[in-house]
Write a protein that holds these residues in place. Structure first.
Motif, PDB file in Angstrom:
ATOM      1  N   ARG A 117      13.622  -5.795 -39.516  1.00  0.00           N
ATOM      2  CA  ARG A 117      13.696  -4.530 -38.773  1.00  0.00           C
ATOM      3  C   ARG A 117      14.319  -3.408 -39.589  1.00  0.00           C
ATOM      4  O   ARG A 117      14.887  -3.635 -40.646  1.00  0.00           O
ATOM      5  CB  ARG A 117      14.487  -4.731 -37.479  1.00  0.00           C
ATOM      6  N   CYS A 118      14.206  -2.204 -39.058  1.00  0.00           N
ATOM      7  CA  CYS A 118      14.893  -1.071 -39.656  1.00  0.00           C
ATOM      8  C   CYS A 118      15.341  -0.155 -38.527  1.00  0.00           C
ATOM      9  O   CYS A 118      15.002  -0.370 -37.365  1.00  0.00           O
ATOM     10  CB  CYS A 118      14.001  -0.356 -40.678  1.00  0.00           C
ATOM     11  N   ALA A 119      16.125   0.869 -38.859  1.00  0.00           N
ATOM     12  CA  ALA A 119      16.711   1.735 -37.832  1.00  0.00           C
ATOM     13  C   ALA A 119      15.627   2.398 -36.982  1.00  0.00           C
ATOM     14  O   ALA A 119      15.800   2.608 -35.777  1.00  0.00           O
ATOM     15  CB  ALA A 119      17.589   2.789 -38.483  1.00  0.00           C
ATOM     16  N   ALA A 127       7.998   6.802 -34.886  1.00  0.00           N
ATOM     17  CA  ALA A 127       6.743   6.109 -35.192  1.00  0.00           C
ATOM     18  C   ALA A 127       7.053   4.828 -35.953  1.00  0.00           C
ATOM     19  O   ALA A 127       7.838   4.847 -36.904  1.00  0.00           O
ATOM     20  CB  ALA A 127       5.850   7.011 -36.044  1.00  0.00           C
ATOM     21  N   CYS A 128       6.464   3.730 -35.520  1.00  0.00           N
ATOM     22  CA  CYS A 128       6.744   2.458 -36.177  1.00  0.00           C
ATOM     23  C   CYS A 128       5.566   1.509 -36.004  1.00  0.00           C
ATOM     24  O   CYS A 128       5.216   1.125 -34.892  1.00  0.00           O
ATOM     25  CB  CYS A 128       8.018   1.842 -35.591  1.00  0.00           C
ATOM     26  N   ASN A 129       4.948   1.145 -37.132  1.00  0.00           N
ATOM     27  CA  ASN A 129       3.793   0.237 -37.106  1.00  0.00           C
ATOM     28  C   ASN A 129       4.155  -1.158 -36.628  1.00  0.00           C
ATOM     29  O   ASN A 129       3.300  -1.889 -36.119  1.00  0.00           O
ATOM     30  CB  ASN A 129       3.198   0.116 -38.506  1.00  0.00           C
ATOM     31  N   LYS A 130       5.386  -1.538 -36.826  1.00  0.00           N
ATOM     32  CA  LYS A 130       5.800  -2.875 -36.409  1.00  0.00           C
ATOM     33  C   LYS A 130       5.899  -2.935 -34.881  1.00  0.00           C
ATOM     34  O   LYS A 130       5.493  -3.902 -34.256  1.00  0.00           O
ATOM     35  CB  LYS A 130       7.161  -3.208 -37.039  1.00  0.00           C
ATOM     36  N   GLY A 136       2.190   4.524 -37.415  1.00  0.00           N
ATOM     37  CA  GLY A 136       2.794   5.158 -38.592  1.00  0.00           C
ATOM     38  C   GLY A 136       4.136   4.539 -38.890  1.00  0.00           C
ATOM     39  O   GLY A 136       4.562   3.605 -38.207  1.00  0.00           O
ATOM     40  N   CYS A 137       4.795   5.059 -39.928  1.00  0.00           N
ATOM     41  CA  CYS A 137       6.079   4.475 -40.341  1.00  0.00           C
ATOM     42  C   CYS A 137       7.071   5.584 -40.661  1.00  0.00           C
ATOM     43  O   CYS A 137       6.963   6.245 -41.688  1.00  0.00           O
ATOM     44  CB  CYS A 137       5.871   3.576 -41.558  1.00  0.00           C
ATOM     45  N   ALA A 138       8.022   5.784 -39.753  1.00  0.00           N
ATOM     46  CA  ALA A 138       8.999   6.870 -39.921  1.00  0.00           C
ATOM     47  C   ALA A 138       9.916   6.626 -41.111  1.00  0.00           C
ATOM     48  O   ALA A 138      10.461   7.564 -41.688  1.00  0.00           O
ATOM     49  CB  ALA A 138       9.830   7.023 -38.645  1.00  0.00           C
ATOM     50  N   GLY A 154       2.103  -0.303 -47.525  1.00  0.00           N
ATOM     51  CA  GLY A 154       2.039   1.080 -47.054  1.00  0.00           C
ATOM     52  C   GLY A 154       2.287   1.177 -45.560  1.00  0.00           C
ATOM     53  O   GLY A 154       2.553   2.258 -45.036  1.00  0.00           O
ATOM     54  N   HIS A 155       2.242   0.021 -44.873  1.00  0.00           N
ATOM     55  CA  HIS A 155       2.412   0.042 -43.415  1.00  0.00           C
ATOM     56  C   HIS A 155       3.848  -0.192 -42.970  1.00  0.00           C
ATOM     57  O   HIS A 155       4.219   0.194 -41.867  1.00  0.00           O
ATOM     58  CB  HIS A 155       1.508  -1.014 -42.770  1.00  0.00           C
ATOM     59  N   CYS A 156       4.637  -0.871 -43.787  1.00  0.00           N
ATOM     60  CA  CYS A 156       6.005  -1.196 -43.346  1.00  0.00           C
ATOM     61  C   CYS A 156       6.894  -1.537 -44.544  1.00  0.00           C
ATOM     62  O   CYS A 156       6.474  -2.281 -45.440  1.00  0.00           O
ATOM     63  CB  CYS A 156       5.974  -2.375 -42.372  1.00  0.00           C
ATOM     64  N   ILE A 157       8.111  -1.008 -44.522  1.00  0.00           N
ATOM     65  CA  ILE A 157       9.061  -1.282 -45.611  1.00  0.00           C
ATOM     66  C   ILE A 157      10.376  -1.848 -45.067  1.00  0.00           C
ATOM     67  O   ILE A 157      11.437  -1.681 -45.674  1.00  0.00           O
ATOM     68  CB  ILE A 157       9.323  -0.017 -46.469  1.00  0.00           C
ATOM     69  N   ALA A 158      10.309  -2.526 -43.912  1.00  0.00           N
ATOM     70  CA  ALA A 158      11.539  -3.090 -43.322  1.00  0.00           C
ATOM     71  C   ALA A 158      12.004  -4.311 -44.109  1.00  0.00           C
ATOM     72  O   ALA A 158      11.198  -5.038 -44.688  1.00  0.00           O
ATOM     73  CB  ALA A 158      11.297  -3.484 -41.870  1.00  0.00           C
ATOM     74  N   ALA A 159      13.321  -4.546 -44.110  1.00  0.00           N
ATOM     75  CA  ALA A 159      13.901  -5.700 -44.804  1.00  0.00           C
ATOM     76  C   ALA A 159      14.285  -6.788 -43.795  1.00  0.00           C
ATOM     77  O   ALA A 159      14.689  -6.477 -42.672  1.00  0.00           O
ATOM     78  CB  ALA A 159      15.141  -5.274 -45.587  1.00  0.00           C
TER      79      ALA A 159
HETATM   80  S1  SF4 Z   1       9.673   0.244 -42.037  1.00  0.00           S
HETATM   81 FE1  SF4 Z   1       8.539  -1.091 -40.634  1.00  0.00          FE
HETATM   82  S2  SF4 Z   1       9.997  -1.371 -38.971  1.00  0.00           S
HETATM   83 FE2  SF4 Z   1      10.713   0.463 -40.082  1.00  0.00          FE
HETATM   84  S3  SF4 Z   1       9.671   2.225 -39.109  1.00  0.00           S
HETATM   85 FE3  SF4 Z   1       8.344   1.569 -40.781  1.00  0.00          FE
HETATM   86  S4  SF4 Z   1       6.899   0.191 -39.753  1.00  0.00           S
HETATM   87 FE4  SF4 Z   1       8.665   0.352 -38.385  1.00  0.00          FE
END
Ligand code: SF4
Ligand SMILES: Cc1cc2nc3c(=O)[nH]c(=O)nc-3n(C[C@H](O)[C@H](O)[C@H](O)COP(=O)(O)OP(=O)(O)OC[C@H]3O[C@@H](n4cnc5c(N)ncnc54)[C@H](O)[C@@H]3O)c2cc1C
Ligand code: FES
Ligand code: FES
Lengths: 325, 178
Positions: A117-119, A127-130, A136-138, A154-159
């Motif tokens: 997850r991320c903040a 916006a959050c693809n997860k 989108g991905c904020a 490109g869709h998600c960079i959560a750790a």
């Molecule tokens: S990094 Fe992943 S979890 Fe965080 S906002 Fe982007 S899509 Fe969502």
């Protein structure tokens, strides 16, 4: 919090039968899912309480390893003498995470399956693809200090935030899973988590209703085990970067090494090529620099987390130096 | 849902929405307002209670999951004219200013003493496999073990000194008894 139907499972079969559809979720310690339900990031219609399942024991396996039940608390794992003596890496990683209160409630299964997850994921106005595939991905343009640099898309960079799972990766643990039909299978840590790709809402190889019942540790192979974590304050904070190392020296050379990294990727990260590059070599500063460079060759920073690319190389070098002394 | 909450030795029959946290059940349904709500997300420790002797955050617990468990809140630690050793030590050492975090600190420290006694290691413990009596109880150990309890008034020096006094005294008492 959205209303939900609550069921307490008496045994594994009852649990998997009650959780076999997309609207159900398990609750073990509750320290992650209750948090996410309060934020309405997670909105299960049915909550299946697995906290009283008879999976509270740590036992020896026939080959000299350990089997840790999925309901064993994080505190109990770290307090166990067999773990402290033979898998100090695991005890150290757990003790470096969260707080005494959370470790008492958190379970082994829940720690593995806490959300990547991320903040922004936790802020339902972002916006959050997860959270919402295609939204989108904020994080990519917003503050992203805690986000990942390896294995991202490109869709998600959560750790993945777990410390325990990083240790389990370096110790080559296996996860025992029971499916809704009662079938049991073993999954290697390497195969347990997925990378985000174009479907960041899928984080593991588990299907609906799959229950983690145990974690199995093979007999320890390396006497030197180290876990080092860098965080924004001295305690009670998630890892910016962490390194787990299990290493064996022989005749002045690195005979065997297992490395895993936390805080840098959507799953406990490992890179077999980096391990291969170290094996058979005498330890040296140049070797460790070379290993760090290989590790971060595919890394991508997004501004706020660029510092992790340097930090993980330095932490790796420090850990390798200490482990090979 | 109907269930029994056993708090400070007394059974309470309650009828709760499954969403109710243990924290809200204690404060709203049982009127035990000693346990505080700081963050409601596991980040501050103000809500710390004991469940079967172990400290947890009551804000990250559902009341329905604790049917039948032995729950202890700050109200169960001592009486006004019969304070627990930790409560007295917090007074002696000025372990608080506004007092909001104090119930959580006291309950947490109570369990921390048990964890020390049981030989649990911490992040700052040098040797993971040493036995209890050999474990150092430096201020760094106490601070690390209490890191789940934040104090916005930053009374940490007093809190650590109060706990240190009780740790030293209870160890001396135990050694005298042996
Ligand atoms: S990094 Fe992943 S979890 Fe965080 S906002 Fe982007 S899509 Fe969502
Ligand atoms: C303030 C705070 C700080 C923290 N700091 C850290 C830290 O520094 N390091 C760290 O590693 N962690 C940290 N954590 C995270 C904590 O370790 C996890 O919340 C905890 O391990 C989750 O375990 P649980 O049993 O409470 O899981 P739950 O919340 O009960 O469950 C989590 C998820 O796993 C699923 N699940 C649970 N058990 C099973 C099972 N057996 N089979 C299948 N699915 C299952 C649930 O459905 C849910 O989706 C922190 C948490 C908080 C709130
Ligand atoms: S109110 Fe529970 S930890 Fe802050
Ligand atoms: S005394 Fe005020 S928050 Fe601790």
């Amino acid at each position: 919090m959205r209303p939900f139907d609550y069921r307490r499972a008496g045994d594994v079969a009852q649990a998997t039968a009650a959780a076999g559809d997309a609207t159900a979720a398990y609750i073990a310690g509750g320290t992650n899912i209750i948090d996410l339900m309060k934020l309405e990031v997670s909105t299960p219609a049915r909550l299946v309480d697995i906290s009283r399942l008879p999976l509270h024991r740590i036992t020896q396996t026939q080959d000299g390893g350990l089997r840790i039940g999925a309901m064993v608390s994080n505190s109990a794992v770290a307090a166990d003498m067999a773990v402290r003596q033979r898998y100090p890496l695991l005890a150290r990683a757990i003790l470096a995470g969260a707080s005494g209160q959370i470790r008492n409630k958190a379970t082994v299964g829940g720690n593995l399956l806490q959300r990547t997850r991320c903040a922004w994921f936790q802020d339902i106005s972002a916006a959050c693809n997860k959270r919402e595939p295609g939204a989108g991905c904020a994080a990519k343009d917003g503050p992203n200090r805690m986000n990942a640099i390896l294995g991202v898309s490109g869709h998600c960079i959560a750790a993945h935030p777990s410390d325990m799972a990083v240790a389990l990766r370096a110790l080559d643990a296996q996860i025992e899973v029971t499916a809704a039909d009662g079938a049991t299978r073993l999954v290697a840590m390497d195969d347990f988590y997925r990378l985000p790709g174009d479907a960041p809402h899928l984080e593991t190889c588990l299907a609906e209703g799959d229950l983690v019942t145990s974690v199995i540790l093979p007999p320890p192979t390396a006497e030197t085990q180290i876990y080092r974590k860098i965080r924004d304050r001295a305690s009670y904070a998630f890892a910016l970067v962490s390194v787990a190392a299990a290493l064996r020296m022989q005749d002045g050379r690195i005979a065997a090494v297992r490395l895993a990294f936390g805080g840098v990727a959507p799953r406990p990260w490992n890179d077999p090529a980096v391990e291969q590059l170290l094996i058979g070599q005498p330890p040296s500063k140049d070797l460790f620099v070379h290993a760090g460079e290989a590790l971060v060759a595919p890394a991508i920073g997004h501004g706020g987390n660029d510092f992790k690319i340097t930090m993980v190389q330095r932490l790796l070098a420090a850990v390798l130096r200490e482990a090979s002394e | 849902m109907r269930l029994i909450l056993t708090v400070n030795g007394a059974d309470h029959a309650v009828d709760l929405d499954p969403r109710t946290t243990l924290l809200d059940a204690l404060r709203h349904d049982l009127d035990l307002t000693g346990t505080k709500k700081g963050c409601d997300h596991g980040q501050c420790g103000a809500c710390t209670v004991l469940v079967n002797g172990q400290r947890i955050n009551a804000c990250l617990a559902l009341a329905v999951m604790h049917d039948g468990d032995e729950i202890t809140t700050v109200e169960g630690l001592g009486e006004v004219d019969h304070l627990s050793p930790l409560q007295s030590a917090f007074l002696t050492h000025d372990g608080f200013q506004c007092g909001f975090c104090t119930p959580g600190q006291l309950v947490s420290a109570t369990a921390m003493l048990t964890e020390l006694h049981d030989g649990w290691a911490s992040h700052v413990t040098e040797n993971l496999t040493e036995t209890l009596t050999a474990q150092p109880t430096s201020r760094a150990e106490i601070a690390e073990r209490m890191s789940g309890n934040l104090c916005r008034c930053a009374c940490y020096p007093g809190i650590v000194a109060a706990i240190e006094e009780v740790v030293v005294r209870s160890r001396a008492d135990r050694e005298a008894a042996e």
